[in-house]
Design a protein around this motif. Structure first.
Motif, short mmCIF file in Angstrom:
data_model
loop_
_atom_site.label_atom_id
_atom_site.label_comp_id
_atom_site.label_asym_id
_atom_site.label_seq_id
_atom_site.Cartn_x
_atom_site.Cartn_y
_atom_site.Cartn_z
N GLY A 313 0.84 -1.11 -0.10
CA GLY A 313 0.11 -0.08 0.01
C GLY A 313 0.84 1.36 -0.09
N LEU A 314 1.96 1.28 0.30
CA LEU A 314 2.94 2.31 0.51
C LEU A 314 3.53 2.70 -0.70
N ASP A 356 12.25 7.15 14.39
CA ASP A 356 12.15 7.80 15.69
C ASP A 356 12.79 9.16 15.59
N ALA A 357 13.49 9.46 14.67
CA ALA A 357 14.04 10.91 14.60
C ALA A 357 13.26 11.55 14.02
N PHE A 358 12.58 11.33 12.67
CA PHE A 358 12.03 12.25 12.05
C PHE A 358 10.43 11.82 11.86
N GLY A 359 10.04 10.94 12.44
CA GLY A 359 8.87 10.60 12.14
C GLY A 359 8.48 9.60 11.31
N SER A 360 7.19 8.93 11.42
CA SER A 360 6.76 7.87 10.50
C SER A 360 6.65 8.40 9.00
N ALA A 361 6.09 9.66 8.92
CA ALA A 361 5.85 10.31 7.49
C ALA A 361 7.13 10.37 6.90
N ILE A 362 8.22 10.73 7.52
CA ILE A 362 9.40 10.98 6.90
C ILE A 362 9.95 9.44 6.45
N GLY A 363 9.65 8.45 7.45
CA GLY A 363 10.32 7.05 6.99
C GLY A 363 9.54 6.78 6.03
N ASP A 364 8.19 6.97 5.95
CA ASP A 364 7.46 6.56 4.63
C ASP A 364 7.85 7.01 3.36
N ALA A 365 8.23 8.28 3.60
CA ALA A 365 8.85 8.99 2.23
C ALA A 365 10.11 8.44 1.92
N VAL A 366 10.92 7.95 2.75
CA VAL A 366 12.27 7.33 2.46
C VAL A 366 12.02 5.98 1.78
N LEU A 367 11.01 5.12 2.23
CA LEU A 367 10.58 4.09 1.67
C LEU A 367 10.30 4.21 0.27
N ILE A 368 9.41 5.12 -0.22
CA ILE A 368 8.93 5.27 -1.42
C ILE A 368 10.08 5.72 -2.23
N ALA A 369 11.04 6.87 -1.72
CA ALA A 369 12.05 7.15 -2.49
C ALA A 369 13.11 5.87 -2.89
N THR A 370 13.11 5.04 -1.93
CA THR A 370 14.01 3.79 -2.23
C THR A 370 13.57 2.90 -3.27
N SER A 371 12.27 2.98 -3.04
CA SER A 371 11.55 1.89 -4.33
C SER A 371 11.78 2.45 -5.68
#
Length: 737
Positions: A313-314, A356-371
């Motif tokens: 979904g992400l 933990d450092a940036f929040g789950s929204a930033i973490g999700d953005a990192v995953l999308i950019a990685t994909s």
């Protein structure tokens, strides 16, 4: 009717929003004023904290006499190495009775410093330390010391924030005085020596200050990048606060992102209000059209459900279900062509730390950019999928070992590139990768995925940012670990974890003061297994709770045979943070009827680092039961005076790595002597671990240790052997007396 309803709703919403915005603006102004006052106060309190921290080091007869004698070698070891390395000061100076510098040291370069280079900017602090009554506005910390022969003196320490060579710093000026109750050569009216200690308010302190009070991206203006993204420095919600010395000179300017909670609340409420209005307005239309579209919607939803069940979904990549369906087809295709198939697993390291450092929204953005980055690397006819968390899988037909290795390292390099996300946030990440090649490493999809995962785990354990290929040895290691885990679970279930005891002796080595209970495991097939192996495995698998309770119960049952000595039991971080140690200890004490005052619970510093609040609650609960709490292995991890100040430990156990220098030349024992002195000042029972020679015993006895433990006295022994050991020492002591 739709238009009147919408118009009325919009008008009502406008009135509500206007009231909310006015109130929000006033609330933000009040919050900002409190933030600035809090920061100025926190920095001032930091100076007072450092001044108090130095008090045990400057009220010390040895320091007074060595400094007075201008013992440069001693000052180099104590003020330089010890204060610089253990307490983290960045500059240290010693001034004589006439304020002339006699010593300067930079712990970072291990070189000397010229006090004159400071240009006299600390003269007011020196005057305040010399004459605290005349400069009361500096809030000096004055301690009355009772000396021998009925004399007394005052120890003075002052602190302030200054700009030292362009770096905001906290400066402490403290007089060097002898211990209370000691007779020393100190003439009436003789000015004392001064210690000047400088500690930079660096990025780490500033970030911790911001974190403590919830001020995001706090940094000093002009500081190096990395704390606050450059793109945010000009943002409207950036707030600043000038920091001044007590004389009003500017030290620097602190910047941070001022979150406006009230405005954020309004921004979150508005979409909901608008959505509600839209829903009401469209309700009639939806009811009319629902019947006509119902059949078509059912068909679409069925197709969508099938697609959604196989899509992440992400990232919108295929998920684990889709991978398991498509991988067998790709394997059959390559087998028909007698070709190879590469299976790569790539995982972002420490991804939880990003969340933990940036929040789950930033973490999700990192995953999308990685994909997206990984998708650009795919060879023809390849597949990329996201399994779970931060793990991605690439299936590449036709790739041999060399090409797969190159592709995996390209993936690691792509993830290592900085992520520039919305709002200018910069995130840095690293990755690990492992790969397996079919059919060489396996003919089935599950087998190839498992072996690629083994290679990934090996890459993570090695801590290298390069891909590793699967090797048969990895299968053997996994098999051994699984066998070890199963055997450990059986041992816990069968109660075959044994408990040995090592005595705690007085410094003469003749009297037994207590015993420490130690878990040991010997498997019939695997043989003896080191605690350094099975204890971490027990923590990973969750059986540490059962082992801990078993060791505690056995130790207290055996300890009832030795009524005049204490029993010490180790507790791991997992037991503290994933269980209720207080409840377990209470139950076992009631079950065994063992006196609580004879029980000592030993904790390591790792317990405090994981969750300080939880650790403190458990410690206080244990002490309320009457149990003593000891800090074990002091000096091996993040040893800090702050732990000893914040936690009410009863005992300090010095790690064996420090004991090796006991009895050696003085220069190599400065830190050990300082730790013992620190424990004495805090009124703690001091235990030295790993004592192996008579020379070490004599030195520790002379230095003021209270208890000794090590192979000089006994290896860990069984309960029956301990009973015999106690009887033997009791008989020898009786004969000697």
């Amino acid at each position: 009717m739709t238009f009147p309803i919408v118009a009325l709703a919009v008008a009502s919403l406008a009135v509500v929003m206007a009231s909310l915005l006015i109130g929000a603006r006033e609330a933000d102004n009040i919050a900002l004023l409190r933030q600035r006052e809090t920061i100025q106060h926190a920095i001032a309190q930091h100076g007072h904290s450092l001044a108090r921290e130095l008090r045990p080091q400057t009220i010390w007869t040895d320091a007074f006499e060595r400094t007075k004698a201008r013992d440069t070698a001693w000052m180099q070891n104590f003020y330089g190495s010890y204060l610089g390395r253990l307490l983290g000061y960045d500059r240290l100076y010693v001034l004589d009775e006439k304020d002339a510098p006699i010593f300067g040291y930079d712990p970072e370069t291990q070189g000397s410093l010229n006090f004159a280079d400071l240009g006299g900017q600390l003269d007011d602090l020196v005057r305040a330390a010399r004459a605290p009554q005349q400069m009361a506005e500096y809030n000096p910390i004055v301690t009355r010391i009772t000396l021998g022969s009925g004399k007394s003196a005052e120890h003075v320490a002052v602190a302030d924030t200054r700009n030292i060579d362009g770096r905001p710093s906290t400066v402490v000026v403290s007089t060097v005085m002898p211990d209370k109750g000691r007779v020393v050569e100190m003439q009436d009216g003789e000015p004392p020596m001064l210690l000047v200690a400088v500690k930079n308010l660096d990025k780490i302190f500033t970030a911790e200050l911001g974190k403590a009070f919830g001020y995001e991206s706090m940094r000093w203006e002009g500081a190096s990048a990395g704390v606050m993204p450059a793109a945010t420095l000009g943002a409207k919600n950036t707030t600043s606060q000038d920091i001044f010395t007590r004389e009003g000179a500017t030290v620097g300017k602190l910047l941070w992102l001022n979150k406006r909670p009230s405005a954020e609340f309004i921004r979150r409420v508005i979409p909901g209000l608008l959505l509600a209005l839209v829903m009401i307005s469209l309700l009639t239309y939806l009811l009319i059209s629902w019947g006509r579209r119902h059949a078509h919607t059912l068909l679409q939803s069925e197709e969508h459900a099938k697609l959604a069940a196989r899509t992440d979904g992400l990232t919108q990549l295929p998920n684990r279900m889709a991978l398991r369906e498509r991988l067998p087809r790709m394997l059959r295709y390559t087998q028909n062509d007698r070709n190879t198939l590469a299976v790569l697993e790539i995982d972002i390291n420490q991804f939880k730390a990003i969340n933990d450092a940036f929040g789950s929204a930033i973490g999700d953005a990192v995953l999308i950019a990685t994909s997206r980055r990984l998708a650009k690397l795919l060879p023809d006819k390849s597949l990329i999928a996201r399994l779970d968390g931060a793990t991605f899988v690439i299936i590449a037909p036709g790739l041999g070992p060399d090409q797969a290795h190159e592709l995996a390292n390209d993936a690691i390099a792509a993830i290592a590139e900085p992520y520039i996300l919305e709002g200018g946030t910069r995130v840095f990440a690293t990755a690990s990768a492992g790969y397996a090649i079919g059919p060489t490493d396996g003919r089935g999809g599950d087998e190839l995925l498992r072996r690629a995962n083994l290679a990934l785990d090996k890459s993570k354990q090695a801590g290298v940012e390069r891909a590793l290929a699967f090797t048969p040895e990895m299968d053997a290691e996994a098999t051994y670990r699984h066998m070890l885990e199963m055997a450990l679970r059986d041992a816990v279930a069968d109660g075959t974890i044994s408990v040995l005891y090592q005595p705690l002796m007085d410094t003469s080595g003749h009297h037994v003061l207590g015993v420490e209970a130690l878990a040991r495991w010997s498997d019939p097939t695997l043989g003896p297994v080191s605690p350094e192996i099975f204890i971490p495995l027990a923590e990973e698998t969750g059986v540490i709770q059962e082992i801990g309770k078993h060791v505690l119960r056995s130790a207290l049952q055996d300890g009832k045979m030795w009524p005049h000595i204490n029993v010490a039991v180790n507790v791991s971080a997992s037991q503290i943070h994933h269980g209720d140690v207080v409840e377990v200890v209470r139950d076992v004490l009631n079950e065994t009827q063992f006196p609580a005052q004879r029980l000592e619970i030993e904790l390591t510093e790792s317990v405090l680092l994981a969750d300080e609040k939880r650790a403190n609650e458990q410690m206080r609960g244990l002490q309320n039961l009457g149990v003593k709490v000891a800090l074990d292995d002091f000096g091996t991890g993040y040893s800090s005076l702050s732990y000893l100040r914040r936690f009410g430990f009863d005992k300090l156990k010095i790690d064996r790595s420090f004991i090796e220098s006991a009895g050696a030349p003085q220069d190599s024992t400065v830190i050990l002597a300082s730790i013992i002195k620190l424990g004495q000042d805090l009124d703690l029972t001091i235990t030295a671990e790993g004592v192996e020679t008579e020379q070490q015993r004599r030195w520790l006895q002379h230095s003021g240790c209270h208890q000794l433990q090590g192979y000089l006295f006994s290896r860990p022994i069984t309960a029956d052997e301990m009973t015999a050991f106690l009887a033997d020492h009791a008989q020898k002591n009786a004969v000697a007396s």
